[in-house]
Design an enzyme around this catalytic site. Sequence first.
Site, PDB file in Angstrom:
ATOM      1  N   THR A 378       0.876  -1.157   0.000  1.00 36.07           N
ATOM      2  CA  THR A 378       0.000   0.000   0.000  1.00 36.07           C
ATOM      3  C   THR A 378       0.920   1.216   0.000  1.00 36.07           C
ATOM      4  OG1 THR A 378      -1.646  -1.257   1.213  1.00 36.07           O
ATOM      5  CG2 THR A 378      -1.800   1.126   1.421  1.00 36.07           C
ATOM      6  N   ASP A 420      -8.647  -9.401   0.975  1.00 36.37           N
ATOM      7  CA  ASP A 420      -8.941  -8.774   2.264  1.00 36.37           C
ATOM      8  C   ASP A 420     -10.285  -9.212   2.832  1.00 36.37           C
ATOM      9  OD1 ASP A 420      -6.594  -7.486   2.653  1.00 36.37           O
ATOM     10  OD2 ASP A 420      -7.355  -5.457   2.442  1.00 36.37           O
ATOM     11  N   SER A 450      -7.377  -2.075   6.864  1.00 36.76           N
ATOM     12  CA  SER A 450      -6.626  -1.526   7.994  1.00 36.76           C
ATOM     13  C   SER A 450      -6.085  -0.130   7.687  1.00 36.76           C
ATOM     14  CB  SER A 450      -5.462  -2.448   8.355  1.00 36.76           C
ATOM     15  OG  SER A 450      -5.918  -3.694   8.813  1.00 36.76           O
ATOM     16  N   GLY A 470       1.352  -1.196   5.272  1.00 36.74           N
ATOM     17  CA  GLY A 470       1.767  -2.211   6.230  1.00 36.74           C
ATOM     18  C   GLY A 470       0.749  -3.291   6.494  1.00 36.74           C
TER      19      GLY A 470
END
Length: 581
Positions: A378, A420, A450, A470
């Site tokens: 990301t 995800d 997240s 992350g």
Amino acid sequence: MSIHTLRRRSGIVALALLLQTGAAALAASPKPVAAEHGMVVTAQHTASDVGVAILQNGGNAVDAAVAVGYALAVTYPRAGNLGGGGFMTIRMADGRTTFLDFREKAPLGATKDMYLDASGKPVKGASTSGWLAVGVPGTVAGLEYARAHYGTKDRADLIAPALTYARDGFTFDAGDAAAFAGGSAKLAMDPSAGPIFLGDDGKPPASGERLVQPDLATTLATISETGVDGFYRGATAEAIVAASKAGGGVLSQEDLADYRVRELKPVTCDYRGYTVISSPPPSSGGVIICEILNILKAYPLGESGSGSAKTVHWMIEAMRHAYVDRNTELGDPDFVDNPVDRLLSEAHAAEIREEIDPDHAGVSADLKPEGFGESHETTHYSIVDEAGNAVAVTYTLNGSYGAGVMAPGTGVLMNNEMDDFTQKPGVPNLYGLVQGEANAIAPKKSPLSSMSPTIVTKDGKVAMVIGSPGGSRIITITLEAILNVIDHGMTIQEAIDAPRIHHQWLPDTVAMEPFALSPDTVAKLEAMGHTVAVDKDWPVWGEAAGILVGGPSLADQDPKRPQRYFGAEDSRAAAGAARGY
């Protein structure tokens, strides 16, 4: 006007420094980049230059964020994108706040069990590679929505830099070459992507060589001329749908044409006199950051000190309990009734603190709800303009270079964001997250994220902008940067560079970067019952990008200081830079 710049060390050099110096790596952090009028911090130096140029030419922070988003799609293709999605947190100088959700969605042809075999077991790689792993992309719609509603510049002006770099190419430096490391094998497998990014030797450009992307330039030119229709309808959309069908995917023209951005109210909470403004569901980021902060604000972290056994124990236990809530209760708000008010209540924080034993580790298995059975590729960028408007953007392809597929003639790498979702309750995803039914696959649903683009204010003014890539660790990376600044008095650069720890409920292990904790602290934590280890598969994680307003640290704030913006790009980043003017 002078340009203040700081070129980041390559990720290899940064890692070597971290390993060589251990805890002393904090002392080696350079000073944050200082500027008077505006600051842009991104994972790729050319994109940072683009953002600063927009600010200098009268654009606001949103204009710069849009231009940077398009530029990263050209200059940072492992995570910058048109074929992915993300979130944008905005805080305007007049106090207005908003959150733009342009997260990918499951196609209409998606089914709950689409990645399971006949025996009900997940098919390895089905949710991470190839066209079946691709969710409906939202980036172009998100950038255009932000520009139309909160920007001041014309679309063509904001796309022009990216278009130029795609058409004419940009020259790699050592950091750019390092950022491409490890992607060759994946890119080589796709007949459209391989010839663009790899030479005859199967390797990406080396330092000093140029990368030219004519197909991507054509797509950008079409978007510049016709807006979102240039991506979600017409030739580009048709090419994407055709490639998906040929590759066994389920994307349809209807999926693309029906995509809509959601504008939502940000999650907010107070921490030691600061207001944290962050991402609501379908992101878990803001909720879980605030839940952890609500738990931790009762403990004297500053007194016990950064990296002490007490501080780390409190952090681990707060993370453990909050990630149970994240993985079992949160999901797309159009499909799930998210109990945000309860999770962020003082009563819930107090209940969790009652369960935290000051001398012993908790047991994650004991917190498993009844019936219960994300990517470091990301990228995040932070921007503040002269007027005080602030923007935090995190967007993604999920895995490095996404699903590794590109529709012929488009130049657009596509995401693998379907991973995800919960493939099956209790089964870990690509990043070890064990999730439940709230995040099950359904058509038009966004997977839980997240990503945590966050803005912190004090006394009605922006104090900090922060976020990171992350995967499941985005939350704790962003959290720890906030704690390092507010509780431990670090500069914004030190706060971002500091080695990190992470706990996500399951697996019941405290992951740490090399030298994040001293052997003495590890021994004390293990005596409490914690399992602490450096993650061998991913020893160093995240590339945070942050801005602190008023001084390089909270203790060094001078209202008369002409240089009022202090930017920091993570020393783990290979190609990133903080740029100000």
